[in-house]
Motif scaffolding. Structure first.
Motif, PDB file in Angstrom:
ATOM      1  N   ALA A  46      -0.202  18.821  47.545  1.00 48.57           N
ATOM      2  CA  ALA A  46       0.226  18.126  46.325  1.00 48.57           C
ATOM      3  C   ALA A  46       1.329  17.110  46.596  1.00 48.57           C
ATOM      4  O   ALA A  46       1.629  16.282  45.733  1.00 48.57           O
ATOM      5  N   GLY A  47       1.951  17.197  47.783  1.00 53.60           N
ATOM      6  CA  GLY A  47       3.027  16.273  48.112  1.00 53.60           C
ATOM      7  C   GLY A  47       4.282  16.513  47.310  1.00 53.60           C
ATOM      8  O   GLY A  47       4.939  15.562  46.861  1.00 53.60           O
ATOM      9  N   MET A  48       4.630  17.786  47.118  1.00 58.08           N
ATOM     10  CA  MET A  48       5.848  18.099  46.377  1.00 58.08           C
ATOM     11  C   MET A  48       6.558  19.290  47.010  1.00 58.08           C
ATOM     12  O   MET A  48       5.970  20.020  47.815  1.00 58.08           O
ATOM     13  N   SER A  49       7.796  19.489  46.636  1.00 52.66           N
ATOM     14  CA  SER A  49       8.592  20.567  47.201  1.00 52.66           C
ATOM     15  C   SER A  49       8.224  21.902  46.556  1.00 52.66           C
ATOM     16  O   SER A  49       7.718  21.928  45.427  1.00 52.66           O
ATOM     17  N   PRO A  50       8.498  23.018  47.259  1.00 52.44           N
ATOM     18  CA  PRO A  50       8.240  24.330  46.640  1.00 52.44           C
ATOM     19  C   PRO A  50       8.991  24.509  45.325  1.00 52.44           C
ATOM     20  O   PRO A  50       8.449  25.080  44.377  1.00 52.44           O
ATOM     21  N   GLY A  51      10.219  24.022  45.264  1.00 48.95           N
ATOM     22  CA  GLY A  51      10.989  24.160  44.028  1.00 48.95           C
ATOM     23  C   GLY A  51      10.312  23.480  42.857  1.00 48.95           C
ATOM     24  O   GLY A  51      10.286  24.008  41.742  1.00 48.95           O
ATOM     25  N   ALA A  52       9.750  22.296  43.122  1.00 50.74           N
ATOM     26  CA  ALA A  52       9.060  21.574  42.052  1.00 50.74           C
ATOM     27  C   ALA A  52       7.808  22.316  41.614  1.00 50.74           C
ATOM     28  O   ALA A  52       7.518  22.431  40.421  1.00 50.74           O
ATOM     29  N   LEU A  53       7.053  22.840  42.584  1.00 54.06           N
ATOM     30  CA  LEU A  53       5.812  23.542  42.246  1.00 54.06           C
ATOM     31  C   LEU A  53       6.096  24.811  41.455  1.00 54.06           C
ATOM     32  O   LEU A  53       5.420  25.095  40.453  1.00 54.06           O
ATOM     33  N   TYR A  54       7.120  25.573  41.879  1.00 53.17           N
ATOM     34  CA  TYR A  54       7.401  26.844  41.212  1.00 53.17           C
ATOM     35  C   TYR A  54       7.911  26.660  39.787  1.00 53.17           C
ATOM     36  O   TYR A  54       7.890  27.606  39.003  1.00 53.17           O
ATOM     37  N   ARG A  55       8.343  25.465  39.441  1.00 51.15           N
ATOM     38  CA  ARG A  55       8.730  25.226  38.052  1.00 51.15           C
ATOM     39  C   ARG A  55       7.512  25.224  37.131  1.00 51.15           C
ATOM     40  O   ARG A  55       7.627  25.444  35.930  1.00 51.15           O
ATOM     41  N   TYR A  56       6.357  24.975  37.716  1.00 50.19           N
ATOM     42  CA  TYR A  56       5.127  24.938  36.930  1.00 50.19           C
ATOM     43  C   TYR A  56       4.313  26.222  37.082  1.00 50.19           C
ATOM     44  O   TYR A  56       3.722  26.697  36.106  1.00 50.19           O
ATOM     45  N   PHE A  57       4.251  26.747  38.278  1.00 46.98           N
ATOM     46  CA  PHE A  57       3.440  27.940  38.539  1.00 46.98           C
ATOM     47  C   PHE A  57       4.209  28.885  39.455  1.00 46.98           C
ATOM     48  O   PHE A  57       4.523  28.532  40.597  1.00 46.98           O
ATOM     49  N   PRO A  58       4.499  30.100  38.997  1.00 48.71           N
ATOM     50  CA  PRO A  58       5.281  31.039  39.810  1.00 48.71           C
ATOM     51  C   PRO A  58       4.483  31.734  40.904  1.00 48.71           C
ATOM     52  O   PRO A  58       5.075  32.382  41.777  1.00 48.71           O
ATOM     53  N   SER A  59       3.151  31.638  40.867  1.00 47.46           N
ATOM     54  CA  SER A  59       2.328  32.363  41.839  1.00 47.46           C
ATOM     55  C   SER A  59       0.941  31.741  41.937  1.00 47.46           C
ATOM     56  O   SER A  59       0.545  30.929  41.095  1.00 47.46           O
ATOM     57  N   LYS A  60       0.203  32.174  42.968  1.00 45.59           N
ATOM     58  CA  LYS A  60      -1.187  31.723  43.095  1.00 45.59           C
ATOM     59  C   LYS A  60      -2.033  32.254  41.947  1.00 45.59           C
ATOM     60  O   LYS A  60      -2.955  31.581  41.485  1.00 45.59           O
ATOM     61  N   GLU A  61      -1.717  33.481  41.484  1.00 42.46           N
ATOM     62  CA  GLU A  61      -2.465  34.031  40.357  1.00 42.46           C
ATOM     63  C   GLU A  61      -2.323  33.151  39.119  1.00 42.46           C
ATOM     64  O   GLU A  61      -3.280  32.948  38.362  1.00 42.46           O
ATOM     65  N   ALA A  62      -1.108  32.611  38.906  1.00 37.95           N
ATOM     66  CA  ALA A  62      -0.880  31.735  37.764  1.00 37.95           C
ATOM     67  C   ALA A  62      -1.685  30.441  37.899  1.00 37.95           C
ATOM     68  O   ALA A  62      -2.201  29.908  36.911  1.00 37.95           O
ATOM     69  N   ILE A  63      -1.802  29.950  39.132  1.00 39.98           N
ATOM     70  CA  ILE A  63      -2.591  28.736  39.367  1.00 39.98           C
ATOM     71  C   ILE A  63      -4.064  28.999  39.085  1.00 39.98           C
ATOM     72  O   ILE A  63      -4.727  28.220  38.395  1.00 39.98           O
ATOM     73  N   ILE A  64      -4.579  30.110  39.600  1.00 41.48           N
ATOM     74  CA  ILE A  64      -5.981  30.452  39.354  1.00 41.48           C
ATOM     75  C   ILE A  64      -6.221  30.646  37.856  1.00 41.48           C
ATOM     76  O   ILE A  64      -7.240  30.214  37.301  1.00 41.48           O
ATOM     77  N   GLY A  65      -5.271  31.294  37.172  1.00 41.02           N
ATOM     78  CA  GLY A  65      -5.409  31.477  35.733  1.00 41.02           C
ATOM     79  C   GLY A  65      -5.506  30.148  35.002  1.00 41.02           C
ATOM     80  O   GLY A  65      -6.295  29.998  34.068  1.00 41.02           O
ATOM     81  N   ALA A  66      -4.726  29.155  35.450  1.00 34.65           N
ATOM     82  CA  ALA A  66      -4.775  27.826  34.830  1.00 34.65           C
ATOM     83  C   ALA A  66      -6.099  27.136  35.131  1.00 34.65           C
ATOM     84  O   ALA A  66      -6.636  26.418  34.277  1.00 34.65           O
ATOM     85  N   ILE A  67      -6.631  27.336  36.336  1.00 38.63           N
ATOM     86  CA  ILE A  67      -7.936  26.758  36.678  1.00 38.63           C
ATOM     87  C   ILE A  67      -9.025  27.354  35.784  1.00 38.63           C
ATOM     88  O   ILE A  67      -9.874  26.642  35.244  1.00 38.63           O
ATOM     89  N   VAL A  68      -8.967  28.671  35.606  1.00 42.32           N
ATOM     90  CA  VAL A  68      -9.941  29.356  34.753  1.00 42.32           C
ATOM     91  C   VAL A  68      -9.832  28.849  33.315  1.00 42.32           C
ATOM     92  O   VAL A  68     -10.844  28.594  32.649  1.00 42.32           O
ATOM     93  N   GLU A  69      -8.618  28.701  32.829  1.00 42.77           N
ATOM     94  CA  GLU A  69      -8.412  28.222  31.459  1.00 42.77           C
ATOM     95  C   GLU A  69      -8.946  26.803  31.291  1.00 42.77           C
ATOM     96  O   GLU A  69      -9.519  26.457  30.254  1.00 42.77           O
ATOM     97  N   GLY A  70      -8.767  25.976  32.325  1.00 39.57           N
ATOM     98  CA  GLY A  70      -9.291  24.624  32.275  1.00 39.57           C
ATOM     99  C   GLY A  70     -10.801  24.593  32.203  1.00 39.57           C
ATOM    100  O   GLY A  70     -11.396  23.692  31.585  1.00 39.57           O
TER     101      GLY A  70
END
Length: 209
Positions: A46-70
């Protein structure tokens, strides 16, 4: 000052950042699998820092959940198209062909990966199941309507057909990834003919008992 207008650029920025992270995650998951992908790899993609990413998604599970919701909105749109199609079986076949094509959305290829993880991850399963239930309900409605216009035998249990068609669809996606030499895309017309014969009203198939 119009506070709503003033907040729009910030909201747009957050939405764009979320899309950027999710796109990067889909690419990483497609290449490395869910467990083989680290949050650091997603950050790099994504070309961003871990701090920036964790502000949006705290875990891989949260990312997968957002993909499923999309995927939920896209499935709703797909079933709207199916309702307008003159033949449900033909329309389902066309959608499967799109999912199996080389140009398919990478999210379409993540289905088996997400389902496998949901089997052993209760949090992900709880996020996935409501979307699955909605999909089953929309497919059931489409089948009932197809039976009403004479495409499907009205005596067949629509709930049985929902499960059967979902198993067929999920199996095709899985085996397309596992056995690309099977040319499942080329076999879709034959599979479609078999399904159509299986569900056709008895008076439309003289060979059916």
């Amino acid at each position: 000052m119009d506070l709503e207008a003033a907040s729009t650029p910030q909201a747009d920025h957050r939405a764009e950042q979320r899309r950027r992270i999710l796109s990067a995650a889909v690419l990483c998951f497609s290449r490395e699998g869910f467990h083989g992908t680290s949050m650091q790899q997603i950050c790099t993609e994504a070309g961003m820092s871990p701090g920036a990413l964790y502000r949006y998604f705290p875990s891989k599970e949260a990312i997968i959940g957002a993909i499923v919701e999309g995927e939920r909105a896209e499935k709703g749109q797909m079933f709207e198209e199916l309702e307008r199609a003159p033949s449900l079986i033909d329309a389902l076949t066309e959608k499967l062909a799109e999912m199996l094509s080389p140009e398919a959305d990478p999210c379409a290829k993540l289905g088996p990966e997400i389902m496998a993880e949901a089997i052993r991850n209760p949090r992900l399963r709880s996020a996935l199941e409501p979307v699955e239930e909605e999909t089953r309900a929309m497919l059931r409605t489409a089948l009932v309507r197809a039976a009403g216009r004479g495409e499907i035998d009205a005596r067949l249990d629509p709930d049985d057909l929902v499960v059967l068609l979902q198993v067929i669809g999920d199996g095709l996606v899985l085996h397309h990834l596992l056995h690309p030499d099977w040319d499942l895309t080329g076999r879709l017309p034959a599979f479609s003919a078999l399904v159509r014969r299986m569900v056709a009203p008895r008076d439309m198939d003289p060979d059916r008992p």
